[in-house]
Design a protein around this motif. Structure first.
Motif, PDB file in Angstrom:
ATOM      1  N   SER A 153       0.742  -0.937   0.235  1.00  0.00           N
ATOM      2  CA  SER A 153      -0.292   0.574  -0.033  1.00  0.00           C
ATOM      3  C   SER A 153       1.208   1.379  -0.297  1.00  0.00           C
ATOM      4  O   SER A 153       2.339   0.927   0.819  1.00  0.00           O
ATOM      5  CB  SER A 153      -1.017  -0.198   1.075  1.00  0.00           C
ATOM      6  N   ALA A 154       0.378   2.402  -0.761  1.00  0.00           N
ATOM      7  CA  ALA A 154       0.982   3.771  -0.253  1.00  0.00           C
ATOM      8  C   ALA A 154      -0.238   4.843   0.866  1.00  0.00           C
ATOM      9  O   ALA A 154      -1.288   4.276   0.615  1.00  0.00           O
ATOM     10  CB  ALA A 154       1.093   4.288  -1.478  1.00  0.00           C
ATOM     11  N   LEU A 155       1.055   5.647   0.987  1.00  0.00           N
ATOM     12  CA  LEU A 155       0.528   5.869   2.020  1.00  0.00           C
ATOM     13  C   LEU A 155       0.311   7.300   1.760  1.00  0.00           C
ATOM     14  O   LEU A 155      -0.213   7.882   1.401  1.00  0.00           O
ATOM     15  CB  LEU A 155       1.549   6.577   3.179  1.00  0.00           C
ATOM     16  N   THR A 156      -1.750   7.415   1.963  1.00  0.00           N
ATOM     17  CA  THR A 156      -2.655   8.649   2.021  1.00  0.00           C
ATOM     18  C   THR A 156      -3.011   8.844   3.225  1.00  0.00           C
ATOM     19  O   THR A 156      -3.706  10.115   3.225  1.00  0.00           O
ATOM     20  CB  THR A 156      -3.874   8.248   1.123  1.00  0.00           C
ATOM     21  N   ARG A 157      -2.701   8.397   4.285  1.00  0.00           N
ATOM     22  CA  ARG A 157      -2.941   8.601   5.809  1.00  0.00           C
ATOM     23  C   ARG A 157      -2.635  10.030   5.933  1.00  0.00           C
ATOM     24  O   ARG A 157      -3.493  10.662   6.685  1.00  0.00           O
ATOM     25  CB  ARG A 157      -2.672   7.561   6.847  1.00  0.00           C
ATOM     26  N   LEU A 158      -2.080  10.565   5.791  1.00  0.00           N
ATOM     27  CA  LEU A 158      -1.283  12.189   6.236  1.00  0.00           C
ATOM     28  C   LEU A 158      -2.229  12.961   5.933  1.00  0.00           C
ATOM     29  O   LEU A 158      -2.730  13.571   6.069  1.00  0.00           O
ATOM     30  CB  LEU A 158       0.121  12.094   5.310  1.00  0.00           C
ATOM     31  N   ASP A 159      -3.099  12.439   4.747  1.00  0.00           N
ATOM     32  CA  ASP A 159      -4.298  13.442   3.852  1.00  0.00           C
ATOM     33  C   ASP A 159      -5.196  12.821   4.641  1.00  0.00           C
ATOM     34  O   ASP A 159      -5.814  14.599   5.055  1.00  0.00           O
ATOM     35  CB  ASP A 159      -3.695  12.980   2.102  1.00  0.00           C
ATOM     36  N   HIS A 160      -5.799  12.029   5.149  1.00  0.00           N
ATOM     37  CA  HIS A 160      -6.838  11.295   5.561  1.00  0.00           C
ATOM     38  C   HIS A 160      -6.747  12.648   7.156  1.00  0.00           C
ATOM     39  O   HIS A 160      -7.830  13.496   7.178  1.00  0.00           O
ATOM     40  CB  HIS A 160      -6.661  10.399   6.262  1.00  0.00           C
ATOM     41  N   ASN A 161      -5.544  12.422   7.648  1.00  0.00           N
ATOM     42  CA  ASN A 161      -5.273  12.977   8.889  1.00  0.00           C
ATOM     43  C   ASN A 161      -5.602  14.705   8.923  1.00  0.00           C
ATOM     44  O   ASN A 161      -6.059  15.372   9.450  1.00  0.00           O
ATOM     45  CB  ASN A 161      -3.750  12.919   9.663  1.00  0.00           C
ATOM     46  N   ARG A 162      -4.554  15.604   7.264  1.00  0.00           N
ATOM     47  CA  ARG A 162      -5.198  16.633   6.947  1.00  0.00           C
ATOM     48  C   ARG A 162      -6.544  16.854   7.103  1.00  0.00           C
ATOM     49  O   ARG A 162      -7.532  17.675   7.601  1.00  0.00           O
ATOM     50  CB  ARG A 162      -4.475  17.161   6.047  1.00  0.00           C
ATOM     51  N   ALA A 163      -7.083  15.815   6.149  1.00  0.00           N
ATOM     52  CA  ALA A 163      -8.537  16.205   6.347  1.00  0.00           C
ATOM     53  C   ALA A 163      -9.359  16.510   7.187  1.00  0.00           C
ATOM     54  O   ALA A 163     -10.194  17.345   7.553  1.00  0.00           O
ATOM     55  CB  ALA A 163      -9.593  15.602   5.019  1.00  0.00           C
TER      56      ALA A 163
END
Ligand code: NAX
Length: 328
Positions: A153-163
């Motif tokens: 998997s690739a990380l989009t959790r930072l974007d998720h947390n930012r949202a």
């Protein structure tokens, strides 16, 4: 279990590494009862700096840290690892074209994919943070044919947390009241942070916000361009927040996402929501026992459709470029 979890981190001497290693070693991943063994990969010239970081890890006397091994040989470092966090990547240098960036990273992620394929533990999970994260994950996955594709998997959790954070600030809700935010597509400025299915205290988030213009003209670009705003303010790219998101993503993958919520992860598309099959694209997913499942049945209106399509078109372009370069 008291068997140490073997966790590899690449780019361990970098700025994300400087935050990530201490979070992992202090028990943020699996709690204070499960020992962790760190396997740290760097390029030769960075090994001396990495030795300094390991001295600091030693000096923390973390009860959960069962051992640390460092080196520049991927096959040695990845031997028997249960979790590989691929953070190290080649940043875009002056005058570097996109093709140059993709080939420089292609060299890294083909080699690391092959090494993982050869020596990682049979239960390995691989999370890619290094950019371009989605396409780097695609390259590693394709070069590791014996590892099931869903282990990448690739990380989009930072974007998720930012949202979540932006939404909390806008509405005055606490972050824990906000559920079911989704990042769709690429971890890039084309990503689509979607709050139409999100909930704030059990109510539909878009209805609570009740301001389409804010969603389109403020919320989405603020989340998508947050990385650039951090560089502008701090003089370097997001590091502690990226490390924190890397831990969040790995922890939820291994231990499961919360009931009545989901997380965003870039995973191999099975064609759900019209995302071209085989792309590593961000979706709403639930996780359980180390496996993920794409949340099904969400209604996608025209506003969302256009944005998901734009971001996945960019991913398809990146895939075409690395195919042409012979990397996958
Ligand atoms: P740094 O440049 O501080 O560190 C990267 C490290 O990787 C360096 O120490 C370098 O020597 C090492 N490295 C390079 N090639 C390697 C190889 N073949 N094997 C092992 N190590 C290697 O970058 P940092 O700020 O730590 O960021 C790391 C990556 O994360 C970058 O690609 C960055 O763009 C990406 N990010 C991804 C984010 C995400 O949400 N997915 C957000 C933060 C960050 O921008």
């Amino acid at each position: 279990s008291t068997t140490p979890l073997k966790v590899a981190v690449t780019g361990a001497a970098g700025q994300i590494g400087y935050s990530l290693l201490f979070r992992l070693a202090s028990g943020s991943l699996l709690g204070a009862d499960r020992p962790i063994e760190l396997r740290l990969l760097e390029i030769e010239p960075a090994l001396k700096a990495l030795e300094g970081v390991v001295m600091e890890l030693d000096d923390c006397a973390f009860p959960t840290l069962a051992g640390v091994q460092i080196g520049a040989d991927a096959e040695e470092i990845f031997d028997g690892v249960n979790l590989a966090l691929l953070v190290g990547a080649r940043p875009r240098g002056p005058g570097m074209e996109r093709g140059d960036l993709l080939s420089a990273n292609g060299a890294i992620f083909t080699a690391q994919g092959k090494a993982l394929n050869k020596v990682a533990a049979s239960d390995v999970r691989i999370g890619v943070t290094g950019n371009p994260a989605n396409t780097n994950a695609l390259i590693a996955m394709t070069n590791a044919p014996d590892i099931p594709a869903e282990r990448f998997s690739a990380l989009t959790r930072l974007d998720h947390n930012r949202a979540i954070s932006q939404l909390a600030t806008k509405t005055g809700a606490s972050v824990t009241d906000i559920k079911k935010v989704t990042i769709w597509g690429n971890h890039s400025a084309t990503q689509y942070p979607d709050i139409f299915h999100a909930e704030i205290g059990g109510k539909n988030a878009a209805e609570v916000v009740n301001d389409r213009a804010w969603i389109a003209d403020t919320f989405i670009p603020t989340v998508a361009k947050r990385g650039a705003a951090i560089i502008d303010a701090r003089g370097s790219s997001s590091a502690a927040s990226a490390a924190s998101a890397t831990v969040d993503a790995a922890r939820d993958w291994l231990l499961g996402s919360a009931e009545n919520d989901w997380v965003s992860m870039a995973v191999r598309s099975d064609g759900s929501y019209g995302v071209p099959e085989g792309l590593i694209s961000s979706f709403p997913v639930t996780t359980k026992n180390g496996d993920w499942e794409i949340v099904q049945g969400l209604e996608i209106d025209e506003f969302s459709r256009a944005r998901i399509d734009a971001s996945t078109a960019e991913l398809a372009d990146e895939r075409a470029a690395v195919t042409e370069l012979g990397l996958i």
